[in-house]
Enzyme design. Structure first.
Site, mmCIF file in Angstrom:
data_model
loop_
_atom_site.group_PDB
_atom_site.id
_atom_site.type_symbol
_atom_site.label_atom_id
_atom_site.label_comp_id
_atom_site.label_asym_id
_atom_site.label_seq_id
_atom_site.Cartn_x
_atom_site.Cartn_y
_atom_site.Cartn_z
ATOM 1 N N LYS A 124 -12.957 -1.530 6.704
ATOM 2 C CA LYS A 124 -12.450 -1.990 7.727
ATOM 3 C C LYS A 124 -12.922 -2.229 9.074
ATOM 4 O O LYS A 124 -13.990 -2.282 9.212
ATOM 5 C CB LYS A 124 -11.066 -2.257 7.773
ATOM 6 C CG LYS A 124 -10.574 -2.389 6.117
ATOM 7 C CD LYS A 124 -9.134 -0.808 5.840
ATOM 8 C CE LYS A 124 -8.748 -1.412 4.379
ATOM 9 N NZ LYS A 124 -8.914 -2.430 3.608
ATOM 10 N N ASP A 166 -1.788 7.027 6.276
ATOM 11 C CA ASP A 166 -2.994 5.832 5.403
ATOM 12 C C ASP A 166 -2.794 5.221 6.662
ATOM 13 O O ASP A 166 -1.599 4.085 6.924
ATOM 14 C CB ASP A 166 -1.993 5.433 4.283
ATOM 15 C CG ASP A 166 -3.519 4.149 3.578
ATOM 16 O OD1 ASP A 166 -4.071 4.186 4.832
ATOM 17 O OD2 ASP A 166 -2.823 3.565 3.353
ATOM 18 N N TRP A 177 0.900 -1.220 0.501
ATOM 19 C CA TRP A 177 0.364 -0.026 -0.261
ATOM 20 C C TRP A 177 0.943 1.472 -0.097
ATOM 21 O O TRP A 177 0.516 1.871 -0.360
ATOM 22 C CB TRP A 177 -0.685 -0.235 0.893
ATOM 23 C CG TRP A 177 -2.540 -0.994 0.865
ATOM 24 C CD1 TRP A 177 -2.396 -2.325 1.508
ATOM 25 C CD2 TRP A 177 -2.645 -1.219 0.023
ATOM 26 N NE1 TRP A 177 -2.921 -3.067 0.916
ATOM 27 C CE2 TRP A 177 -3.267 -2.523 -0.097
ATOM 28 C CE3 TRP A 177 -2.988 -0.210 -1.039
ATOM 29 C CZ2 TRP A 177 -4.745 -2.446 -0.772
ATOM 30 C CZ3 TRP A 177 -4.505 -0.810 -1.990
ATOM 31 C CH2 TRP A 177 -4.909 -2.734 -1.857
HETATM 32 N N1 PMP Z 1 -4.324 1.068 1.772
HETATM 33 C C1 PMP Z 1 -4.546 0.969 2.704
HETATM 34 C C2 PMP Z 1 -3.353 0.639 4.023
HETATM 35 C C3 PMP Z 1 -5.746 -0.237 3.251
HETATM 36 O O1 PMP Z 1 -5.910 -1.223 3.201
HETATM 37 C C4 PMP Z 1 -6.147 -0.260 1.099
HETATM 38 C C5 PMP Z 1 -6.701 -0.753 1.060
HETATM 39 N N2 PMP Z 1 -7.545 -2.545 1.334
HETATM 40 C C6 PMP Z 1 -5.783 0.900 0.507
HETATM 41 C C7 PMP Z 1 -5.269 1.566 0.953
HETATM 42 C C8 PMP Z 1 -6.317 1.157 -0.671
HETATM 43 O O2 PMP Z 1 -8.117 1.780 -0.240
HETATM 44 P P1 PMP Z 1 -9.591 1.024 -1.641
HETATM 45 O O3 PMP Z 1 -9.580 0.099 -2.403
HETATM 46 O O4 PMP Z 1 -10.372 1.684 -0.704
HETATM 47 O O5 PMP Z 1 -8.684 3.162 -2.247
#
Ligand code: PMP
Length: 381
Positions: free
Chosen positions: A217, A193, A106
């Site tokens: 989440k 994030d 991520w």
């Molecule tokens: N950052 C983290 C830590 C995540 O776990 C996720 C999704 N699992 C995202 C970003 C991306 O999120 P989204 O699919 O809502 O854009």
């Protein structure tokens, strides 16, 4: 409910507190005597204004966030924030510098996206193996020591992902103003994030410039992204930044610059109230620690399963593990499903298993998983 629902270990969208789902169901056709479903309300009407303002106030109360921060409900998920953050903040640096700590997929995605808007650099990375007295660890399973981070004083911000959902790596804390000063970057705000451990424990925002999280989440359904940003950082959006993504506009209109994800905000608001009723973040942290300790404790006394992550940064929310004999993976998953343990398959990029044990997963669900782990080991060990 006619029969108990299976335990849901999905990484997200994921389990929500059952009382929240029940309340949303009960209020589906008529919210508080309004004669309307929340989905049918004007986002500018009195009813939705009350829902949105209460959600913001409850979230501020949970996190202890004061007026020095704007609290925004946005759309596009954390992925959109990967672009929205630099579009809003990178202009604070004349050179358009932004620094990123890479600890998994991520944060790496965030870093790559930022390169479209400026000159993003890697402050630290865990892409190599690591060894200490506790053992040998592969890439993406540990966190580089803060003292080794290289942060440019010219950076508009320093970005990190405080809980890598796929790798199961969680930052227990992050740099505060003193730490940033010792890194030679006293004026560089930290941007986090926190998507997959948001609201799982109290978070010290004293040294934080901004924190964002996709809701799906711990905070609610998919569709709303929570952004908590220091007001002093707002107002530097690049000219190309879409108006709907300019924090200045969204803050000024209190998340109603354009139509926000009304129903998702409503359900998130119910989750915030549920959390306050549990005793707030200190109480939910205690429950989360109990669940995580039980599960990791089981893994630590067997060699049938293995947790790849360094002990100091094991996530309390996302617990990746492997079976030493991976030829048993499918049998493990099939057997789990048969006893009501769902969505345990690891992310396709890393394989193995992953149990996500968010706030709404009761201890009973974790104990049911441990019973199954034990049974499967007895059968196949
Ligand atoms: N950052 C983290 C830590 C995540 O776990 C996720 C999704 N699992 C995202 C970003 C991306 O999120 P989204 O699919 O809502 O854009």
């Amino acid at each position: 409910m006619s029969q108990p629902r299976p335990w849901n270990f999905s990484a997200g969208p994921s389990v929500l507190p059952e009382p929240v789902l029940e309340q949303a169901a009960a209020e589906m056709l008529d919210w508080h005597g309004s004669g309307m479903s929340v989905m049918e309300m004007s986002h500018r009407g009195a009813e939705f204004s009350q829902i949105c303002d209460e959600a913001e106030a409850d979230l501020r109360a949970l996190l202890g966030v004061g007026d020095e921060f704007a609290v925004l409900f946005m759309q596009g998920g954390a992925t959109a924030e990967n672009a929205i953050v630099p579009m809003n903040l990178i202009g604070r640096s004349p050179e358009r510098h932004a620094d990123y700590v890479l600890t998994g997929s991520w944060s790496t995605k965030s870093f790559k996206e930022a390169g479209k808007y400026g000159e993003a650099a890697i402050a630290a990375t865990n892409d190599a193996p690591f060894e200490d007295e506790s053992g040998a660890f592969g890439p993406l399973t540990w966190v580089p020591a803060v003292a080794d981070w290289r942060v440019r004083s010219s950076a508009a911000y320093l970005h990190l992902c405080s809980n890598e959902t796929i790798g199961g790596v969680e930052f227990m804390d992050w740099p505060n103003a003193n730490t940033m000063a010792s890194l030679g970057a006293p004026d560089v705000p930290v941007v986090i994030d926190a998507s997959s451990h948001f609201l799982s424990r109290p978070m010290d925002l004293a040294g934080v410039g901004m924190l964002y999280a996709g809701a799906q989440k711990n905070a609610g359904p998919a569709g709303v992204t929570v952004v908590i940003v220091r007001r002093e950082l707002i107002g530097h959006a690049l000219p190309i930044c879409p108006s709907a993504f300019d924090y200045a506009n969204v803050a000024k209109e209190r998340s109603r610059f354009n139509t926000p994800p009304t129903y998702a905000i409503y359900v998130a608001g119910l989750v915030f109230k549920w959390l306050l009723k549990q005793g707030g973040l200190p109480a939910i942290e205690k429950a989360n620690a109990t669940k995580a300790n039980a599960l990791y404790g089981y893994f630590d006394q067997t060699s049938f399963y293995r947790v790849p992550v360094h002990r100091s940064v094991r996530s309390r929310m996302n617990v990746p593990f492997t079976l030493t004999d991976s030829s048993l993976d499918q049998a493990f998953l099939d057997g789990a499903k048969a006893v009501g343990l769902n969505q345990l398959k690891g992310h396709k990029s890393v394989g193995g298993m992953r149990a996500s044990i968010y706030n709404a997963m009761p201890l009973a669900g974790v104990m049911a998983l441990i019973d199954y782990l034990q049974w499967f080991e007895r059968e196949h060990g």
